[in-house]
Write an enzyme that holds these catalytic residues in place. Structure first.
Site, PDB file in Angstrom:
ATOM      1  N   PRO A  10      94.968   8.633  36.306  1.00  0.00           N
ATOM      2  CA  PRO A  10      95.060   7.632  37.367  1.00  0.00           C
ATOM      3  C   PRO A  10      95.273   6.207  36.881  1.00  0.00           C
ATOM      4  CG  PRO A  10      92.803   8.376  37.109  1.00  0.00           C
ATOM      5  CD  PRO A  10      93.655   9.296  36.277  1.00  0.00           C
ATOM      6  N   ASN A  11      96.089   5.505  37.621  1.00  0.00           N
ATOM      7  CA  ASN A  11      96.371   4.072  37.454  1.00  0.00           C
ATOM      8  C   ASN A  11      97.261   3.747  36.255  1.00  0.00           C
ATOM      9  OD1 ASN A  11      94.947   3.016  39.744  1.00  0.00           O
ATOM     10  ND2 ASN A  11      93.073   3.600  38.695  1.00  0.00           N
TER      11      ASN A  11
ATOM     12  N   ARG B  75      99.453  -5.486  35.708  1.00  0.00           N
ATOM     13  CA  ARG B  75      98.235  -6.312  35.730  1.00  0.00           C
ATOM     14  C   ARG B  75      97.460  -6.063  34.442  1.00  0.00           C
ATOM     15  NH1 ARG B  75      94.768  -5.261  40.869  1.00  0.00           N
ATOM     16  NH2 ARG B  75      93.492  -6.774  39.781  1.00  0.00           N
TER      17      ARG B  75
ATOM     18  N   TYR C 287      95.534  -4.067  28.431  1.00  0.00           N
ATOM     19  CA  TYR C 287      96.435  -2.924  28.194  1.00  0.00           C
ATOM     20  C   TYR C 287      97.789  -3.305  27.584  1.00  0.00           C
ATOM     21  CZ  TYR C 287      93.018  -0.635  31.194  1.00  0.00           C
ATOM     22  OH  TYR C 287      91.855  -0.154  31.721  1.00  0.00           O
TER      23      TYR C 287
ATOM     24  N   ASN D 120      95.981  11.021  28.178  1.00  0.00           N
ATOM     25  CA  ASN D 120      95.228   9.817  28.505  1.00  0.00           C
ATOM     26  C   ASN D 120      94.685  10.060  29.908  1.00  0.00           C
ATOM     27  OD1 ASN D 120      94.148   7.408  29.265  1.00  0.00           O
ATOM     28  ND2 ASN D 120      95.815   6.154  28.454  1.00  0.00           N
TER      29      ASN D 120
ATOM     30  N   ALA E 184      90.471   6.919  33.977  1.00  0.00           N
ATOM     31  CA  ALA E 184      89.040   6.866  34.328  1.00  0.00           C
ATOM     32  C   ALA E 184      88.411   8.259  34.467  1.00  0.00           C
ATOM     33  CB  ALA E 184      88.858   6.064  35.609  1.00  0.00           C
TER      34      ALA E 184
ATOM     35  N   HIS F 256      85.776   9.486  31.944  1.00  0.00           N
ATOM     36  CA  HIS F 256      84.360   9.123  32.030  1.00  0.00           C
ATOM     37  C   HIS F 256      83.612   9.871  33.128  1.00  0.00           C
ATOM     38  CE1 HIS F 256      86.265   6.013  29.708  1.00  0.00           C
ATOM     39  NE2 HIS F 256      86.871   5.513  30.762  1.00  0.00           N
TER      40      HIS F 256
ATOM     41  N   ASP G 209      86.514  21.154  31.471  1.00  0.00           N
ATOM     42  CA  ASP G 209      86.540  22.625  31.523  1.00  0.00           C
ATOM     43  C   ASP G 209      87.972  23.153  31.407  1.00  0.00           C
ATOM     44  OD1 ASP G 209      83.808  22.828  31.736  1.00  0.00           O
ATOM     45  OD2 ASP G 209      83.788  23.071  33.914  1.00  0.00           O
TER      46      ASP G 209
ATOM     47  N   GLU H  31      93.215  13.044  22.617  1.00  0.00           N
ATOM     48  CA  GLU H  31      92.915  12.110  23.710  1.00  0.00           C
ATOM     49  C   GLU H  31      93.336  10.708  23.269  1.00  0.00           C
ATOM     50  OE1 GLU H  31      88.723  12.082  24.550  1.00  0.00           O
ATOM     51  OE2 GLU H  31      88.881  10.461  26.029  1.00  0.00           O
TER      52      GLU H  31
ATOM     53  N   HIS I  69      93.522   6.545  24.371  1.00  0.00           N
ATOM     54  CA  HIS I  69      93.241   5.401  25.249  1.00  0.00           C
ATOM     55  C   HIS I  69      93.959   4.199  24.672  1.00  0.00           C
ATOM     56  CE1 HIS I  69      90.330   7.541  27.621  1.00  0.00           C
ATOM     57  NE2 HIS I  69      89.867   8.047  26.494  1.00  0.00           N
ATOM     58  N   ILE I  70      94.628   3.477  25.525  1.00  0.00           N
ATOM     59  CA  ILE I  70      95.370   2.288  25.093  1.00  0.00           C
ATOM     60  C   ILE I  70      94.392   1.207  24.641  1.00  0.00           C
ATOM     61  CG2 ILE I  70      96.903   0.450  25.935  1.00  0.00           C
ATOM     62  CD1 ILE I  70      98.030   2.664  27.891  1.00  0.00           C
ATOM     63  N   SER I  71      93.337   1.027  25.413  1.00  0.00           N
ATOM     64  CA  SER I  71      92.328   0.017  25.075  1.00  0.00           C
ATOM     65  C   SER I  71      91.232   0.648  24.225  1.00  0.00           C
ATOM     66  CB  SER I  71      91.722  -0.562  26.360  1.00  0.00           C
ATOM     67  OG  SER I  71      91.000   0.441  27.069  1.00  0.00           O
TER      68      SER I  71
ATOM     69  N   ARG J 235      84.356  -2.157  25.578  1.00  0.00           N
ATOM     70  CA  ARG J 235      84.416  -2.537  26.988  1.00  0.00           C
ATOM     71  C   ARG J 235      83.087  -2.237  27.690  1.00  0.00           C
ATOM     72  NH1 ARG J 235      89.821  -0.512  29.573  1.00  0.00           N
ATOM     73  NH2 ARG J 235      89.123  -2.021  31.146  1.00  0.00           N
TER      74      ARG J 235
ATOM     75  N   ARG K 264      82.478   3.005  30.113  1.00  0.00           N
ATOM     76  CA  ARG K 264      83.718   3.523  29.507  1.00  0.00           C
ATOM     77  C   ARG K 264      83.477   4.104  28.117  1.00  0.00           C
ATOM     78  NH1 ARG K 264      87.922   1.535  32.864  1.00  0.00           N
ATOM     79  NH2 ARG K 264      87.318  -0.444  33.781  1.00  0.00           N
TER      80      ARG K 264
HETATM   81  O1  CA2 Z   1      92.475   2.431  27.777  1.00  0.00           O
HETATM   82  C1  CA2 Z   1      92.938   3.383  28.422  1.00  0.00           C
HETATM   83  O2  CA2 Z   1      94.005   3.933  28.146  1.00  0.00           O
HETATM   84  C2  CA2 Z   1      92.196   3.869  29.662  1.00  0.00           C
HETATM   85  O3  CA2 Z   1      92.291   5.288  29.704  1.00  0.00           O
HETATM   86  C3  CA2 Z   1      92.925   3.252  30.850  1.00  0.00           C
HETATM   87  C4  CA2 Z   1      92.252   3.525  32.207  1.00  0.00           C
HETATM   88  C5  CA2 Z   1      90.760   3.199  32.149  1.00  0.00           C
HETATM   89  O4  CA2 Z   1      90.145   3.605  33.361  1.00  0.00           O
HETATM   90  C6  CA2 Z   1      90.065   3.885  30.979  1.00  0.00           C
HETATM   91  O5  CA2 Z   1      88.710   3.507  30.956  1.00  0.00           O
HETATM   92  C7  CA2 Z   1      90.720   3.493  29.662  1.00  0.00           C
HETATM   93  C8  CA2 Z   1      92.935   2.649  33.282  1.00  0.00           C
HETATM   94  C9  CA2 Z   1      94.425   2.903  33.412  1.00  0.00           C
HETATM   95  C10 CA2 Z   1      95.214   1.659  33.693  1.00  0.00           C
HETATM   96  O6  CA2 Z   1      94.684   0.918  34.796  1.00  0.00           O
HETATM   97  C11 CA2 Z   1      95.303  -0.228  35.201  1.00  0.00           C
HETATM   98  C12 CA2 Z   1      94.836  -0.797  36.382  1.00  0.00           C
HETATM   99  C13 CA2 Z   1      95.417  -1.962  36.855  1.00  0.00           C
HETATM  100  C14 CA2 Z   1      96.468  -2.552  36.149  1.00  0.00           C
HETATM  101  C15 CA2 Z   1      96.929  -1.988  34.975  1.00  0.00           C
HETATM  102  C16 CA2 Z   1      96.348  -0.813  34.498  1.00  0.00           C
END
Ligand code: CA2
Length: 151
Positions: free
Chosen positions: A12-13, A20, A25, A76, A79, A82, A89, A100, A102-104, A109, A113
């Protein structure tokens, strides 16, 4: 010989990347992530199936579909890392090597997370290295697959 297939699954996201929060990221978009993966796959001589979904159920179904079809999974989970025991499973049930990504750096953080359920199913975890982490994950998985083929 047909090149091995590696699924690159995004949760997701991740479709919001580049729009943003560039401080967390970077400026790369999901299309840029796909390009990084396509270029790495060409270099490594593997095939990839690159996907993104915002749905937990869809992500679980895609993981299930990997069994018998792909040789490994780069994921990846966003969220869902977590929160999702369902995803854990599904990954455990595939019996495939999983990296796995994660970009960040999730360890720098918020506290929530810092724990990933998915890590329990992962052969390895790459985090905090930006979108180049996907290329590293594909390199590692290709190596693992080559090791498996030598056995
Ligand atoms: O660091 C990562 O790759 C994450 O998997 C990115 C997820 C975050 O929930 C994980 O804790 C770490 C979020 C995906 C990107 O979300 C955005 C939201 C708004 C603007 C840009 C990216």
């Amino acid at each position: 010989m047909t090149p091995p297939l590696i699924a690159v699954l995004n949760g997701p996201n991740l479709n919001m990347l580049g729009l943003r929060q560039p401080d967390i990221y970077g400026r790369g978009t999901l299309d840029d992530v796909e390009q990084v993966c396509v270029q790495a796959a060409e270099r490594l001589d593997v095939a990839i199936d690159f996907r993104q979904t915002n749905g937990e159920g869809e992500l679980v179904s895609w993981v299930q579909e990997c069994r018998g079809r792909a040789r490994g999974i780069v994921i990846n989970p966003g969220a869902y890392s977590h929160t999702s025991i369902a995803l854990l499973d599904a990954l455990l049930a595939t019996d495939l090597p999983v990296v796995e990504v994660h970009i960040s750096n999730i360890h720098r953080r918020e506290e929530f997370r810092r724990h990933s359920f998915v890590s329990q199913a992962a052969t390895g975890v790459i985090c905090g290295l930006g979108i180049r982490g996907y290329a590293m994950a594909l390199t590692a998985l290709t190596d693992i697959i080559m090791d498996e083929d030598e056995r």
